[in-house]
Each structure stands twice: as structure tokens, then as C-alpha cells.
Design a protein around this motif. Sequence first.
Motif, mmCIF file in Angstrom:
data_model
loop_
_atom_site.group_PDB
_atom_site.id
_atom_site.type_symbol
_atom_site.label_atom_id
_atom_site.label_comp_id
_atom_site.label_asym_id
_atom_site.label_seq_id
_atom_site.Cartn_x
_atom_site.Cartn_y
_atom_site.Cartn_z
ATOM 1 N N PHE A 83 14.209 48.216 64.628
ATOM 2 C CA PHE A 83 13.041 47.353 64.738
ATOM 3 C C PHE A 83 12.765 46.973 66.182
ATOM 4 O O PHE A 83 13.671 46.690 66.963
ATOM 5 C CB PHE A 83 13.249 46.092 63.893
ATOM 6 C CG PHE A 83 13.279 46.365 62.415
ATOM 7 C CD1 PHE A 83 12.124 46.304 61.664
ATOM 8 C CD2 PHE A 83 14.466 46.734 61.795
ATOM 9 C CE1 PHE A 83 12.139 46.592 60.310
ATOM 10 C CE2 PHE A 83 14.499 47.018 60.443
ATOM 11 C CZ PHE A 83 13.326 46.947 59.686
ATOM 12 N N THR A 84 11.470 46.930 66.507
ATOM 13 C CA THR A 84 10.999 46.579 67.841
ATOM 14 C C THR A 84 10.169 45.303 67.756
ATOM 15 O O THR A 84 9.326 45.152 66.870
ATOM 16 C CB THR A 84 10.144 47.709 68.431
ATOM 17 O OG1 THR A 84 10.903 48.904 68.460
ATOM 18 C CG2 THR A 84 9.682 47.361 69.830
ATOM 19 N N GLU A 85 10.378 44.398 68.690
ATOM 20 C CA GLU A 85 9.604 43.167 68.779
ATOM 21 C C GLU A 85 8.185 43.488 69.265
ATOM 22 O O GLU A 85 7.994 44.000 70.363
ATOM 23 C CB GLU A 85 10.276 42.207 69.759
ATOM 24 C CG GLU A 85 9.533 40.922 69.999
ATOM 25 C CD GLU A 85 9.712 39.923 68.884
ATOM 26 O OE1 GLU A 85 8.701 39.541 68.278
ATOM 27 O OE2 GLU A 85 10.875 39.533 68.627
ATOM 28 N N GLU A 86 7.170 43.180 68.415
ATOM 29 C CA GLU A 86 5.781 43.429 68.794
ATOM 30 C C GLU A 86 4.911 42.206 68.502
ATOM 31 O O GLU A 86 3.703 42.329 68.273
ATOM 32 C CB GLU A 86 5.241 44.675 68.104
ATOM 33 C CG GLU A 86 5.978 45.954 68.490
ATOM 34 C CD GLU A 86 5.261 47.224 68.068
ATOM 35 O OE1 GLU A 86 4.076 47.141 67.664
ATOM 36 O OE2 GLU A 86 5.890 48.299 68.151
ATOM 37 N N THR A 87 5.515 41.037 68.521
ATOM 38 C CA THR A 87 4.787 39.815 68.183
ATOM 39 C C THR A 87 3.607 39.584 69.113
ATOM 40 O O THR A 87 2.495 39.264 68.661
ATOM 41 C CB THR A 87 5.739 38.615 68.245
ATOM 42 O OG1 THR A 87 6.844 38.840 67.361
ATOM 43 C CG2 THR A 87 5.027 37.329 67.861
#
Length: 454
Positions: free
Chosen positions: A280-284
Amino acid sequence: MRRVKWGLHPWLLTGLVAVSGSARADDGDRGDHDGRCHRHDEHRRDGERGEHARFTFEEAPGRLPGGYELAGTSTTDVDLVDVDGDGDLDIFLAQGTDSLAGRANVLLINDGCGGFTDESAARLPHTGDANSTKVDFGDIDDDGDLDAIIANVGPEQLLINDGDGFFSDGSSRLPPPVNIFENISANAAFADLDGDGALDIVVSNENPFNPSPLGGAQNRIFLNDGTGAFEDQTAARLPPALDQTGAMVPGDVDGDGDLDLLIADRGQDRVLINDGLGVFTEETGARFPVTGDSTRGAAVADLDGDCDLDVLAANSRNQPMALYFNDGAGGFSAGLWDVAPLQPETDSGVELVDLDRDGDLDAYVVNAGGFEAGHGFTGGPDRYFRNDGHGRFVDATSAHFAPPSAPTTDAAFGDLDGDGDEDLVTGQTGDNGDERVFLQRSRADRRLPRQCRR
């Protein structure tokens, strides 16, 4: 569609309500029975609900046994699930306290027409009482029955079903526990994160001793090896973050066929995008508005009929609900929720359910009322909001419910008595800790309840 259920945090030292859990709906179901998604403007009957809208809920005292809750117990989760495979819904109650003290969880078995017997002693393992917050059910060992993961203050518990609704302790299949201050879990949920067909586990953590939005604990991923044994792969698969998380909600927000994660936090809610293999990649920043409210859980579902997953969040501290619409590619914008919170109000949960049978999801908001101390609250009422099919919600409580005024911590809908409609079970906290059953009465329903097994 993924729907989330929630409950109290074991310690409400700051007035913070942690809501967590997973909502039982058909994960990934974003269309009709033919497997395709149909826009609401193609098939829904605006203004033509007819008899389907003429329903009420009546409390049904005597359906549940008494005497299973000790003083100081809070029901932190209510799950309706067929644990014994006989075709009716049983009730699992997660039990917690406002301290380190544990309580025995409760399993109530349905007699086939909505009467329940406490069979906890016979069906649940006797491994010591934990302080539980949430439970989720799924078949982790591919044997055709529903097992359970229980989030606790401290180590999670894994319960293995024998197929007839008798559970053994399978916690040795989980990774070794971490320090308790890194393992105050608000939620644990099953989801196939890496696309291998086996259910993995996401664990949501927080730290009430440091109420700062960034003073929490690392959330965790336990990956299933395909046999029902789990390995902690947090470091390799999740971005590091010490946030205060009430729930990690799996859902395919960007429409690429894998499960992403919506992180319901105190402060900034977050979006983590799956690469298809469970990393998972942080894309907030690119995908979600800036938030600062006390979101402790969320419902992820298609709320406006455009065939993508939107977000409805319940907040504590007298804050209003929050609605976010998906642009179809996983980018969210704030929607209009123009219903002011009651004063005081602590929304400890939201259930999405199509009560008026018009093809869209309505919202039942669980309200514990004003915070006092520990697990003490002043009481509701809960509220029911009808969806117009385009994500606009109207308060329709008075037409259908005489909602509980006791402090409600969780709720679940399901057909308890076999008559084909959705009934309601609510969980309470404080001095009014007994659960309550409400049966739906609908003029549109001509089906007779099933015969009881007596």
C-alpha cells in the motif's frame, strides 16, 4: 460494498469514541444480481416506493436471554451471523470495559424464528476473558464455515469454527503480540489484500494515553499463507504512521480490481492504494480532502448510484456526519450532509441498509449521546436517514422508529425471524447495558415467519 460497524474504545479518557469493525455487506458487490453495475437513474423508482416505504420497527422484549452481562460491561460490537450453518442469524456480542478488566464475549443462538439462547459456555473457548472491541467473521481456512478475528486491548484472538458453530482458540496461528501500548486495537477485519483468494487481516490501533492525532500506534497487516496461518507483514506492506485509527476499511476505491484501504482516523482520514499485490502507498494528499474531525469509523459504499465507492463517516464530540463522493477514479470531494448533530451527540456507528427497498442504501446512525466518563453516556436517540438515490439524505426517523434513548454503542440489521425483512439489534453501554431487539413490520411483506425449532 463494504460497511463498517463500530463501538467504544476501552478507555475514553479524553471523551474520544473509537468506532471500529466491519460492516457485513457483500464486499465488492457494486451492481445488481447480474454482476453489472446499473446507475440508479436507469432503474430506480423515485417517488414510487409505495408499500415498501410503509414500515415500522417495534421493540420485541423477551427475545434475548438475560443475565449474561456483569456490572460495568459495555457491548462494543453486535454481529448478526449464521455461525452454525442452519440458515438463520445468530448474535455475537463483543464485550468490553473502561479499564484493563476483561469480560466474556457472548454467543446467542437463534431458534429459527428470532428467539435466542445463550450458548456461550458451550460454543466459545475458555481461554480467559479479554477486553474486546470488535469482531469480524470469515472463512480463513477454506472449510466452508465462518471463523472469527477479535480485536482486543492487547493480543487479538482467532476463533476457528468446527462447522457447527463451536469455536476453538486458534490464536497460535497469529503473529506474536507486540507491546500492549502498540496493540490497543479498535478494530480487526478480514480482507483478501494480495488477491490470492485467502482472507488476510487488518488491525487498527490507537493509543488513548496520548490523545494527539499523531500520538497513536502503527496499524498492522497479517497475511494469510493460504492455510489459515498468519504472518505480520506490516513493515513491508503499510506506510509507517502513528495515527489514532478507529477502522481500516477495505474497498476498491480506484476501480482497478484490488482492495484499497480507507483509514478512519482522528484528525486526517487517509487513503492507501493497493498495487494489486497487497503493498500500500499513501495517497491521501492527492485523493482526499483535508479533515480535522474525530472520525472513528466509516462506511464505504456506492451512495449516489454512479457505481463507485463513496464514504460516510460518523464522528464524535458533537461533530456532524461527513460524506465524501468518489469521482470514479478514487478521488474524493466533500458532499453535503446538512443535518446538524443533536446536542450532545456521540455518533458511535453507522449502518447502511436499504430499508425502503428502493435500490439505494439508507443510513442508521448509532448515537450514544453526551459523554460523561469511562463508558458512561447520556443516551441517544439513534437516527434513520433515507437516501434519495443520489446521495442526499433526509431524516426519516419519526416515521419508522421509536429509537432507543439508552446509550447505543452499536447496531446491526438482519432477518432474525425469517419473514424476509431486516430487523434490528442494538447494543448499549453503562447502566442500560442490555441489548434490544426491534422487529420490522412492513405492509409490503406478505411472507410468514419460518416455523420455530422448539
